[in-house]
Enzyme design. Sequence first.
Site, PDB file in Angstrom:
ATOM      1  N   LYS A 146       0.072   4.264  -0.371  1.00 37.92           N
ATOM      2  CA  LYS A 146      -0.563   5.484   0.167  1.00 37.92           C
ATOM      3  C   LYS A 146      -0.324   6.650  -0.807  1.00 37.92           C
ATOM      4  CE  LYS A 146      -0.026   3.396   4.653  1.00 37.92           C
ATOM      5  NZ  LYS A 146       0.145   3.516   6.091  1.00 37.92           N
TER       6      LYS A 146
ATOM      7  N   GLY B  94       2.821   2.879  10.555  1.00 39.35           N
ATOM      8  CA  GLY B  94       3.754   3.979  10.306  1.00 39.35           C
ATOM      9  C   GLY B  94       4.545   4.404  11.534  1.00 39.35           C
TER      10      GLY B  94
ATOM     11  N   ASN C 252       0.873  -1.176   0.000  1.00 37.24           N
ATOM     12  CA  ASN C 252       0.000   0.000   0.000  1.00 37.24           C
ATOM     13  C   ASN C 252       0.909   1.225   0.000  1.00 37.24           C
ATOM     14  OD1 ASN C 252      -1.805   2.043   0.438  1.00 37.24           O
ATOM     15  ND2 ASN C 252      -2.347   1.430   2.540  1.00 37.24           N
TER      16      ASN C 252
ATOM     17  N   HIS D  96      -9.339   1.410   5.151  1.00 34.07           N
ATOM     18  CA  HIS D  96      -8.021   1.573   5.770  1.00 34.07           C
ATOM     19  C   HIS D  96      -8.136   2.535   6.952  1.00 34.07           C
ATOM     20  CE1 HIS D  96      -3.873   2.802   6.364  1.00 34.07           C
ATOM     21  NE2 HIS D  96      -3.554   1.631   5.838  1.00 34.07           N
TER      22      HIS D  96
ATOM     23  N   GLU E 126      -6.463   4.962   7.846  1.00 33.80           N
ATOM     24  CA  GLU E 126      -6.325   6.392   7.498  1.00 33.80           C
ATOM     25  C   GLU E 126      -7.609   6.933   6.888  1.00 33.80           C
ATOM     26  OE1 GLU E 126      -2.732   5.734   5.347  1.00 33.80           O
ATOM     27  OE2 GLU E 126      -1.773   5.250   7.257  1.00 33.80           O
TER      28      GLU E 126
ATOM     29  N   SER F 111       3.826  -1.590  10.314  1.00 29.06           N
ATOM     30  CA  SER F 111       5.276  -1.629  10.490  1.00 29.06           C
ATOM     31  C   SER F 111       5.903  -2.984  10.148  1.00 29.06           C
ATOM     32  CB  SER F 111       5.660  -1.197  11.912  1.00 29.06           C
ATOM     33  OG  SER F 111       5.261   0.152  12.132  1.00 29.06           O
TER      34      SER F 111
ATOM     35  N   GLU G 171      -4.923  -4.310  10.945  1.00 31.06           N
ATOM     36  CA  GLU G 171      -3.899  -3.271  11.040  1.00 31.06           C
ATOM     37  C   GLU G 171      -4.155  -2.445  12.304  1.00 31.06           C
ATOM     38  OE1 GLU G 171      -2.133  -2.489   6.863  1.00 31.06           O
ATOM     39  OE2 GLU G 171      -3.739  -1.072   7.183  1.00 31.06           O
TER      40      GLU G 171
END
Length: 256
Positions: A10, A177, A8, A100, A102, A216, A171
Amino acid sequence: MSYLVAANWKMNKTVGETLEYLDLFLPSVKELTKVEIMIAPPFTALSSASIRLDAARKEGEYNVKLGAQNMFYEEKGAFTGEISPLMLSELEVDYVIIGHSERRHKFGEKDSLINKKVISAVEHGIRPILCVGETLEEREQGKTLSVVERQIRSGLSGVERDMIYIDIAYEPVWAIGTGVNATPEQAQEVHRFIRSLINEISKGNDSKTRILYGGSVNEKNARELIKEKNIDGFLVGTASLDPERFYRIITEVMEV
Ligand code: 13P
Protein backbone atom coordinates in the site's frame (compact mmCIF):
# COMPACT_ATOMS: atom_id res chain seq x y z
CA MET A 1 -0.02 -24.54 -9.66
CA SER A 2 2.19 -23.29 -6.84
CA TYR A 3 0.93 -21.17 -3.99
CA LEU A 4 1.34 -17.42 -4.39
CA VAL A 5 2.16 -15.30 -1.35
CA ALA A 6 1.99 -11.63 -2.26
CA ALA A 7 2.84 -8.50 -0.30
CA ASN A 8 0.75 -5.40 -0.86
CA TRP A 9 2.65 -2.62 0.84
CA LYS A 10 0.00 0.00 0.00
CA MET A 11 1.26 3.57 0.61
CA ASN A 12 4.21 2.48 2.73
CA LYS A 13 8.00 2.57 2.33
CA THR A 14 10.31 4.99 0.58
CA VAL A 15 12.91 3.82 -1.92
CA GLY A 16 15.48 3.62 0.88
CA GLU A 17 13.16 1.56 3.07
CA THR A 18 12.32 -0.73 0.16
CA LEU A 19 15.97 -1.53 -0.49
CA GLU A 20 16.63 -2.03 3.21
CA TYR A 21 13.74 -4.49 3.35
CA LEU A 22 14.92 -6.40 0.28
CA ASP A 23 18.44 -6.66 1.68
CA LEU A 24 17.02 -8.39 4.75
CA PHE A 25 14.33 -10.38 3.02
CA LEU A 26 15.99 -11.79 -0.11
CA PRO A 27 18.74 -13.79 1.64
CA SER A 28 16.11 -15.30 3.98
CA VAL A 29 14.12 -16.80 1.12
CA LYS A 30 17.13 -17.99 -0.83
CA GLU A 31 16.54 -21.66 -0.13
CA LEU A 32 12.78 -21.65 -0.41
CA THR A 33 10.97 -23.44 -3.18
CA LYS A 34 7.38 -24.44 -3.89
CA VAL A 35 5.93 -21.01 -3.16
CA GLU A 36 5.81 -18.07 -5.53
CA ILE A 37 6.54 -14.78 -3.78
CA MET A 38 5.52 -11.34 -5.02
CA ILE A 39 6.11 -7.90 -3.56
CA ALA A 40 4.11 -4.83 -4.61
CA PRO A 41 5.85 -1.67 -3.36
CA PRO A 42 4.54 1.81 -4.17
CA PHE A 43 5.12 3.10 -7.72
CA THR A 44 8.04 5.29 -6.64
CA ALA A 45 10.02 2.25 -5.46
CA LEU A 46 9.25 -0.05 -8.40
CA SER A 47 12.30 0.87 -10.44
CA SER A 48 14.79 0.36 -7.59
CA ALA A 49 13.05 -2.83 -6.49
CA SER A 50 13.12 -4.13 -10.05
CA ILE A 51 16.88 -3.60 -10.34
CA ARG A 52 17.46 -5.25 -6.94
CA LEU A 53 15.27 -8.27 -7.75
CA ASP A 54 16.96 -8.68 -11.10
CA ALA A 55 20.38 -8.68 -9.44
CA ALA A 56 19.17 -11.28 -6.92
CA ARG A 57 17.96 -13.48 -9.76
CA LYS A 58 21.32 -13.26 -11.50
CA GLU A 59 23.10 -14.16 -8.27
CA GLY A 60 20.94 -17.28 -8.10
CA GLU A 61 18.86 -15.98 -5.23
CA TYR A 62 15.17 -16.63 -5.03
CA ASN A 63 13.08 -15.41 -7.92
CA VAL A 64 10.83 -12.93 -6.12
CA LYS A 65 8.27 -11.41 -8.48
CA LEU A 66 7.45 -7.73 -8.70
CA GLY A 67 3.93 -6.32 -8.55
CA ALA A 68 2.28 -2.93 -8.99
CA GLN A 69 -0.66 -1.86 -6.83
CA ASN A 70 -2.68 -0.30 -9.62
CA MET A 71 -2.53 0.62 -13.29
CA PHE A 72 -4.47 2.69 -15.81
CA TYR A 73 -5.69 0.91 -18.92
CA GLU A 74 -4.43 3.30 -21.64
CA GLU A 75 -0.84 3.13 -22.87
CA LYS A 76 -0.25 6.90 -22.80
CA GLY A 77 -1.98 10.26 -22.98
CA ALA A 78 -3.53 13.06 -20.96
CA PHE A 79 -4.25 11.13 -17.74
CA THR A 80 -2.52 13.15 -15.05
CA GLY A 81 -1.25 11.07 -12.20
CA GLU A 82 -1.83 7.70 -13.85
CA ILE A 83 0.63 4.91 -14.67
CA SER A 84 0.36 2.88 -17.89
CA PRO A 85 0.96 -0.79 -18.65
CA LEU A 86 3.91 0.16 -20.88
CA MET A 87 5.57 1.93 -17.96
CA LEU A 88 5.12 -1.14 -15.78
CA SER A 89 6.34 -3.53 -18.48
CA GLU A 90 9.51 -1.49 -18.88
CA LEU A 91 10.24 -2.15 -15.20
CA GLU A 92 9.58 -5.86 -15.69
CA VAL A 93 6.59 -5.83 -13.42
CA ASP A 94 5.07 -9.33 -13.35
CA TYR A 95 1.80 -8.68 -11.50
CA VAL A 96 -0.67 -5.87 -11.02
CA ILE A 97 -3.28 -5.66 -8.28
CA ILE A 98 -6.57 -4.46 -9.79
CA GLY A 99 -9.73 -3.39 -8.04
CA HIS A 100 -8.36 -3.47 -4.51
CA SER A 101 -11.09 -2.58 -2.01
CA GLU A 102 -9.28 0.64 -1.14
CA ARG A 103 -9.39 1.63 -4.82
CA ARG A 104 -13.09 0.74 -4.94
CA HIS A 105 -14.15 2.37 -1.69
CA LYS A 106 -11.70 5.24 -1.14
CA PHE A 107 -11.19 6.23 -4.77
CA GLY A 108 -14.55 5.28 -6.23
CA GLU A 109 -13.42 2.71 -8.79
CA LYS A 110 -16.35 0.97 -10.41
CA ASP A 111 -16.61 -2.52 -11.91
CA SER A 112 -16.54 -1.13 -15.48
CA LEU A 113 -13.22 0.69 -14.92
CA ILE A 114 -11.76 -2.32 -13.15
CA ASN A 115 -12.76 -4.50 -16.09
CA LYS A 116 -10.88 -2.23 -18.54
CA LYS A 117 -7.78 -2.44 -16.37
CA VAL A 118 -7.96 -6.25 -16.18
CA ILE A 119 -8.29 -6.49 -19.98
CA SER A 120 -5.39 -4.09 -20.52
CA ALA A 121 -3.14 -5.94 -18.07
CA VAL A 122 -3.78 -9.26 -19.81
CA GLU A 123 -3.16 -7.67 -23.23
CA HIS A 124 0.18 -6.33 -22.00
CA GLY A 125 1.33 -9.57 -20.41
CA ILE A 126 1.10 -8.32 -16.83
CA ARG A 127 -0.73 -10.83 -14.64
CA PRO A 128 -3.67 -9.14 -12.93
CA ILE A 129 -4.81 -10.06 -9.45
CA LEU A 130 -8.47 -9.07 -9.48
CA CYS A 131 -9.62 -8.22 -5.95
CA VAL A 132 -13.19 -8.81 -4.83
CA GLY A 133 -14.98 -8.79 -1.51
CA GLU A 134 -18.02 -7.63 0.37
CA THR A 135 -18.41 -4.93 3.02
CA LEU A 136 -19.62 -5.77 6.52
CA GLU A 137 -23.04 -4.35 5.71
CA GLU A 138 -23.33 -6.52 2.60
CA ARG A 139 -22.32 -9.61 4.60
CA GLU A 140 -24.87 -8.86 7.29
CA GLN A 141 -27.54 -8.50 4.64
CA GLY A 142 -26.63 -11.93 3.26
CA LYS A 143 -25.32 -10.45 0.02
CA THR A 144 -21.74 -11.76 0.15
CA LEU A 145 -21.97 -14.23 -2.72
CA SER A 146 -24.06 -11.98 -4.96
CA VAL A 147 -21.61 -9.07 -4.50
CA VAL A 148 -18.64 -11.30 -5.26
CA GLU A 149 -20.42 -12.77 -8.26
CA ARG A 150 -21.15 -9.31 -9.69
CA GLN A 151 -17.55 -8.17 -9.15
CA ILE A 152 -16.16 -11.30 -10.79
CA ARG A 153 -18.53 -11.44 -13.76
CA SER A 154 -18.05 -7.78 -14.62
CA GLY A 155 -14.34 -7.67 -13.75
CA LEU A 156 -13.65 -10.58 -16.09
CA SER A 157 -16.01 -9.64 -18.89
CA GLY A 158 -14.22 -10.17 -22.20
CA VAL A 159 -11.31 -12.14 -20.73
CA GLU A 160 -13.21 -15.27 -19.70
CA ARG A 161 -11.04 -17.37 -22.04
CA ASP A 162 -7.84 -15.88 -20.61
CA MET A 163 -8.27 -17.11 -17.06
CA ILE A 164 -4.90 -18.90 -17.14
CA TYR A 165 -3.31 -15.43 -17.09
CA ILE A 166 -5.36 -14.09 -14.17
CA ASP A 167 -5.47 -14.58 -10.39
CA ILE A 168 -8.25 -13.57 -8.02
CA ALA A 169 -7.99 -12.28 -4.46
CA TYR A 170 -10.93 -12.55 -2.08
CA GLU A 171 -10.53 -9.74 0.41
CA PRO A 172 -13.58 -9.16 2.61
CA VAL A 173 -13.57 -5.42 3.29
CA TRP A 174 -14.35 -5.94 7.00
CA ALA A 175 -11.18 -8.03 7.38
CA ILE A 176 -8.75 -5.61 5.74
CA GLY A 177 -6.46 -3.86 8.19
CA THR A 178 -8.78 -4.68 11.09
CA GLY A 179 -6.95 -7.60 12.69
CA VAL A 180 -10.13 -9.66 12.22
CA ASN A 181 -9.55 -12.30 9.57
CA ALA A 182 -12.25 -14.39 7.94
CA THR A 183 -12.42 -17.80 9.59
CA PRO A 184 -11.21 -20.68 7.42
CA GLU A 185 -14.88 -21.70 7.01
CA GLN A 186 -16.00 -18.23 5.95
CA ALA A 187 -13.13 -17.96 3.48
CA GLN A 188 -13.68 -21.48 2.16
CA GLU A 189 -17.34 -20.83 1.44
CA VAL A 190 -16.50 -17.86 -0.77
CA HIS A 191 -13.41 -19.41 -2.35
CA ARG A 192 -15.37 -22.52 -3.31
CA PHE A 193 -18.03 -20.30 -4.85
CA ILE A 194 -15.41 -18.28 -6.78
CA ARG A 195 -13.78 -21.47 -8.06
CA SER A 196 -17.06 -22.80 -9.42
CA LEU A 197 -17.90 -19.42 -10.92
CA ILE A 198 -14.62 -19.00 -12.80
CA ASN A 199 -14.77 -22.63 -13.83
CA GLU A 200 -18.17 -21.95 -15.35
CA ILE A 201 -17.32 -18.67 -17.09
CA SER A 202 -13.95 -19.87 -18.40
CA LYS A 203 -15.46 -23.17 -19.54
CA GLY A 204 -12.94 -25.05 -17.42
CA ASN A 205 -9.94 -23.01 -18.58
CA ASP A 206 -9.04 -21.83 -15.07
CA SER A 207 -6.52 -24.45 -14.00
CA LYS A 208 -3.76 -21.86 -13.46
CA THR A 209 -5.95 -19.28 -11.74
CA ARG A 210 -5.17 -18.96 -8.06
CA ILE A 211 -7.69 -17.70 -5.55
CA LEU A 212 -5.82 -15.80 -2.85
CA TYR A 213 -7.21 -14.82 0.50
CA GLY A 214 -6.47 -11.35 1.90
CA GLY A 215 -7.57 -9.62 5.08
CA SER A 216 -5.52 -9.60 8.29
CA VAL A 217 -3.38 -12.58 7.28
CA ASN A 218 -0.49 -13.00 9.69
CA GLU A 219 2.06 -15.58 10.79
CA LYS A 220 -0.40 -16.99 13.35
CA ASN A 221 -3.47 -17.56 11.18
CA ALA A 222 -1.73 -18.38 7.87
CA ARG A 223 -1.51 -22.11 8.45
CA GLU A 224 -5.15 -22.78 9.29
CA LEU A 225 -6.25 -20.70 6.30
CA ILE A 226 -3.90 -22.22 3.75
CA LYS A 227 -5.03 -25.73 4.72
CA GLU A 228 -8.38 -24.99 3.10
CA LYS A 229 -8.73 -26.64 -0.29
CA ASN A 230 -9.58 -23.61 -2.40
CA ILE A 231 -7.17 -21.15 -0.81
CA ASP A 232 -4.19 -20.94 -3.16
CA GLY A 233 -2.17 -18.24 -1.42
CA PHE A 234 -2.41 -14.87 0.28
CA LEU A 235 -2.40 -11.17 -0.41
CA VAL A 236 -0.89 -9.69 2.73
CA GLY A 237 -0.97 -6.05 3.82
CA THR A 238 0.18 -5.04 7.31
CA ALA A 239 2.12 -8.20 8.17
CA SER A 240 4.10 -8.00 4.91
CA LEU A 241 5.67 -4.68 5.93
CA ASP A 242 7.98 -6.52 8.29
CA PRO A 243 10.36 -8.84 6.38
CA GLU A 244 10.49 -11.35 9.24
CA ARG A 245 6.73 -11.62 9.58
CA PHE A 246 6.31 -11.95 5.82
CA TYR A 247 8.98 -14.66 5.77
CA ARG A 248 7.17 -16.55 8.52
CA ILE A 249 3.90 -16.44 6.60
CA ILE A 250 5.69 -17.90 3.58
CA THR A 251 7.19 -20.71 5.64
CA GLU A 252 3.74 -21.53 7.08
CA VAL A 253 2.47 -21.91 3.52
CA MET A 254 5.42 -24.10 2.58
CA GLU A 255 4.71 -26.55 5.38
CA VAL A 256 1.30 -27.46 4.01
P1 13P B 1 -4.17 -6.38 5.79
O1 13P B 1 -3.31 -7.62 5.69
O2 13P B 1 -3.45 -5.23 6.44
O3 13P B 1 -5.49 -6.68 6.40
O4 13P B 1 -4.45 -5.90 4.30
C1 13P B 1 -4.95 -6.81 3.40
C2 13P B 1 -4.92 -6.23 2.04
O5 13P B 1 -5.63 -5.29 1.75
C3 13P B 1 -4.00 -6.81 1.05
O6 13P B 1 -4.25 -6.33 -0.21
